[in-house]
Scaffold this motif. Structure first.
Motif, PDB file in Angstrom:
ATOM      1  N   GLY A  39       0.787  -1.225   0.000  1.00 55.07           N
ATOM      2  CA  GLY A  39       0.000   0.000   0.000  1.00 55.07           C
ATOM      3  C   GLY A  39       0.816   1.270   0.000  1.00 55.07           C
ATOM      4  O   GLY A  39       0.285   2.359  -0.259  1.00 55.07           O
TER       5      GLY A  39
ATOM      6  N   THR B 126      -9.558   4.558   0.186  1.00 53.83           N
ATOM      7  CA  THR B 126      -8.934   3.250  -0.091  1.00 53.83           C
ATOM      8  C   THR B 126      -7.428   3.337   0.038  1.00 53.83           C
ATOM      9  O   THR B 126      -6.788   2.419   0.584  1.00 53.83           O
ATOM     10  CB  THR B 126      -9.315   2.781  -1.509  1.00 53.83           C
TER      11      THR B 126
ATOM     12  N   ASN C  69      -5.123   1.166   2.622  1.00 59.69           N
ATOM     13  CA  ASN C  69      -4.087   0.247   2.114  1.00 59.69           C
ATOM     14  C   ASN C  69      -2.852   0.207   3.011  1.00 59.69           C
ATOM     15  O   ASN C  69      -2.053  -0.740   2.941  1.00 59.69           O
ATOM     16  CB  ASN C  69      -3.632   0.690   0.714  1.00 59.69           C
TER      17      ASN C  69
ATOM     18  N   LEU D 235      -3.316   1.440  -7.013  1.00 58.41           N
ATOM     19  CA  LEU D 235      -3.637   0.949  -5.668  1.00 58.41           C
ATOM     20  C   LEU D 235      -5.069   1.253  -5.266  1.00 58.41           C
ATOM     21  O   LEU D 235      -5.577   0.682  -4.288  1.00 58.41           O
ATOM     22  CB  LEU D 235      -2.660   1.545  -4.654  1.00 58.41           C
TER      23      LEU D 235
ATOM     24  N   PRO E 295      -6.613  -2.708  -4.546  1.00 62.88           N
ATOM     25  CA  PRO E 295      -6.195  -2.355  -3.187  1.00 62.88           C
ATOM     26  C   PRO E 295      -5.564  -3.537  -2.441  1.00 62.88           C
ATOM     27  O   PRO E 295      -5.655  -4.688  -2.871  1.00 62.88           O
ATOM     28  CB  PRO E 295      -7.504  -1.923  -2.524  1.00 62.88           C
ATOM     29  N   VAL E 296      -4.937  -3.213  -1.332  1.00 65.01           N
ATOM     30  CA  VAL E 296      -4.380  -4.231  -0.447  1.00 65.01           C
ATOM     31  C   VAL E 296      -5.532  -4.894   0.309  1.00 65.01           C
ATOM     32  O   VAL E 296      -6.380  -4.213   0.897  1.00 65.01           O
ATOM     33  CB  VAL E 296      -3.381  -3.599   0.551  1.00 65.01           C
TER      34      VAL E 296
ATOM     35  N   THR F  55      -1.665  -7.364  -2.528  1.00 63.89           N
ATOM     36  CA  THR F  55      -2.437  -6.803  -3.631  1.00 63.89           C
ATOM     37  C   THR F  55      -2.230  -7.666  -4.868  1.00 63.89           C
ATOM     38  O   THR F  55      -1.176  -8.307  -5.018  1.00 63.89           O
ATOM     39  CB  THR F  55      -2.013  -5.351  -3.933  1.00 63.89           C
TER      40      THR F  55
END
Length: 621
Positions: free
Chosen positions: A35, A173, A177, A243, A247-248, A257
């Motif tokens: 992230g 988001t 992350n 990202l 996302p993570v 991810t």
């Protein structure tokens, strides 16, 4: 290897490395940074800006192939230069390997097996063979298409950023992350920063093409500025979109991810930008068209990046062989195409193919960063060293900023910041990645052992001494004429010498220094004024500049005072690193008692000059 490249060609070649690396660096960096990938690219971008400034100043000052190896030769000695050059060689070998390896990954939109072994290895090797063959034919043919493709690629990346900002960008988001110290761990975050620097190695490519630039003092800094602007526009924005779209999250009990996972696990590590396209929210025919367009464009720009690596590998090899760091055979030019074909085959062909055979992308990425950070560190501290040792009257064609003057030294803050950052990054890679450490250090140790043996057994020269090989007769000879030194005095012989020098300079886009030595009698002080002689001398220099203008050649004029012309000519040529001194002399019928073939001054220069001397006979005996 003629002087044919302008700012657009230099920019396109550099952006082939820098701009294309987003297509693999995004996934490789996400493996370690997760992230924090956008933040890592920002940090690496600041270091890149400092590095670009260092290379712009160093390359404008020494417009020759070699990059950090050239800077360190002038700042330190030949041993340090070899360390920098050999680390560059590692960088270019891996550049060619990783760029070619990712070409089939993006072409997998047409045939899925190209995204995995062994087909990506096979197609990558084919790409390398094609580009080595193209560069043997010549760099001008290899870069014609690069300019337009680099512009199209940059425009496409900007379009992806705009669409991503409109459709998927989510600050919430991006915040979610981040899991400080957990995903990524602190050790992985430390590795992620130097890994992200693999996105910024186009600076070496521009430097190694300086010998083929039309006007290095102007075109090299301009190309660096264009590359820096384009890089900042993409690397500070596209990771935010990536990202947000990918996302993570917890996958199989681990925070990660899809950008960091291989295709067999449903991830996009092999084609991260395609992963971004597929997760922008596009549907149907629009999504299919976007995938095909981005896949084809990515493969094309990676093809250009591979070409940039091929060019860099051949030029650094040629430079190292010229300074007797590598065997003479490696700088031998093809009799027809005038390119270093043997170095192209070995270091841009065979070596990269061997690197991609295992198919381990993460290892290749960290190995790449190890060589790059070492080379960059040497470059930064070479500029610092040069600034420390510069005399007040030294002419610096281009001075990068910012600087801080303390006492007599104008300290380059960009080089100090960049050198500390890249030095720490190199130490992190050495300390935390055992496989990269042993392979990278093994490469360096093997090179150093070979260098010492070659120097002592075959060259019979100290390892720290600068030993430049003379220009090879034939097509390589004219390549060396970048800086010509022409003493001028009243009379036809000097005009003829200037004419010859201008023809050479016009062919290779070289620079001429026209020197007139005002010979002061021994009984007079050098500071004493001689108005009539000075008027005549300045008239001769004006005439020399006019001859240069008629050929479209840049001529710098210098008026020196000395008791004897010969030593003054040699000293000035040494101070300005002249490759050749062009002297005019009338042909003479010698008597038995005469020993000076051309005259006292010309014979002195022939005996004592540290470079080649070309004597033009202006009229028949």
């Amino acid at each position: 290897m003629e002087r044919v490249l302008g700012t657009p060609a230099l920019f396109a070649t550099a952006y082939g490395n820098v701009g294309s690396s987003i297509y693999y660096a995004l996934g490789l960096t996400a493996v370690y940074a997760l992230g924090l990938t956008p933040l890592v690219f920002v940090i690496a971008g600041v270091v890149f800006a400092a590095t670009a400034a260092t290379y712009a100043e160093g390359t404008a000052r020494f417009p020759e192939a070699g990059g950090s190896a050239s800077f360190s030769r002038h700042a330190f000695d030949e041993l340090v230069s070899f360390v920098a050059g050999w680390s560059q060689m590692l960088v270019y070998v891996v550049t060619v390997a990783v760029s070619a390896f990712f070409v089939p990954h993006y072409l997998s939109i047409f045939w899925e097996p190209l995204n995995t072994n062994p087909w990506d290895i096979v197609v990558g090797a084919i790409v390398i063979v094609i580009l080595v063959s193209l560069n043997v034919v010549g760099v001008q043919e290899a870069t014609k298409l690069s300019i337009s493709l680099a512009v199209v690629d940059f425009a496409t990346q900007v379009l992806l950023v705009i669409i991503g900002f409109a459709l998927v960008l989510s600050p919430a988001t991006l915040v979610d992350n981040i899991h400080w110290g957990v995903a990524p761990t602190w050790s992985n975050l430390a590795i992620a920063i130097p890994v992200a620097m693999l996105a910024y190695t186009g600076v070496e490519t521009v430097s190694n093409l300086a010998e083929e630039a039309r006007d290095p003092v102007r075109t090299v800094p301009n190309s660096y500025k264009l590359v820096a602007g384009a890089v900042f526009a993409i690397y500070f924005t596209l990771p935010l979109v990536a990202l947000s779209a990918l996302p993570v999250k917890e996958i199989d009990g681990e925070l990660t991810t899809l950008l960091a996972l291989p295709p067999e696990d449903g991830g996009y590590a092999n084609d991260p930008v395609l992963g971004v396209v597929e997760n922008l929210g596009l549907e149907g025919h629009l999504l299919s068209a976007a995938r095909i367009y981005v896949g084809v464009l990515a493969a094309t720009i990676l093809f250009i990046a591979t070409n940039a690596g091929v060019i860099g590998a051949s030029r650094i090899t040629y430079s190292m062989a010229t300074y007797r760091q590598l065997p003479e055979a490696l700088r031998r030019l093809h009799p027809r195409f005038k390119t270093p074909w043997l170095s192209l085959v070995l270091f841009a062909g065979i070596a990269p193919i061997l690197v991609i055979l295992p198919g381990d992308v993460n290892f290749v990425g960290t190995l790449y960063s190890l060589g790059a950070t070492l080379s960059f560190t040497v470059a930064h501290f070479s500029i610092v060293r040069l600034r420390m040792t510069d005399a007040d009257d030294v002419e610096i064609p281009y001075r990068a900023r910012p600087n801080l003057r303390i006492g007599a030294v104008s300290w380059p803050l960009f080089a100090l910041l960049g050198g500390i950052a890249t030095g720490i990054s190199f130490l992190v890679l050495v300390a935390q990645n055992p496989l990269t450490r042993w392979v990278g250090l093994g490469w360096m140790i093997a090179g150093l052992v070979g260098y010492v043996v070659y120097r002592r057994r075959f060259i019979h020269a100290p390892v720290r001494a600068v030993e430049k090989a003379p220009p090879a007769l034939g097509p390589a000879l004219a390549l060396e004429y970048r800086n010509l030194h022409v003493p001028v005095v009243p009379g036809h012989p000097s005009d003829a010498a200037m004419d010859v020098a201008c023809r050479l300079a016009a062919e290779r886009r070289s620079r001429i220094i026209a020197l007139n030595v005002l010979e002061v009698p021994l009984e007079h002080a050098l500071t004493e004024r001689f108005p009539e002689l000075e008027t005549i001398a300045n008239a001769e220099l004006d005439e020399a500049a006019a001859i240069g203008d008629s050929y479209g050649v840049r001529v710098l004029t210098r008026l020196e005072r000395a008791h004897s012309a010969g030593p003054a000519i040699v000293a000035e040529a040494d101070a300005r690193d002249a490759e050749v001194i062009v002297l005019g002399s009338p042909r003479r019928n010698l008597t038995a008692g005469q020993s000076a073939v051309f005259g006292k001054t010309v014979d002195y220069v022939l005996k004592h000059a540290g470079c080649r001397v070309l004597v033009t006979a202006s009229e028949p005996a």
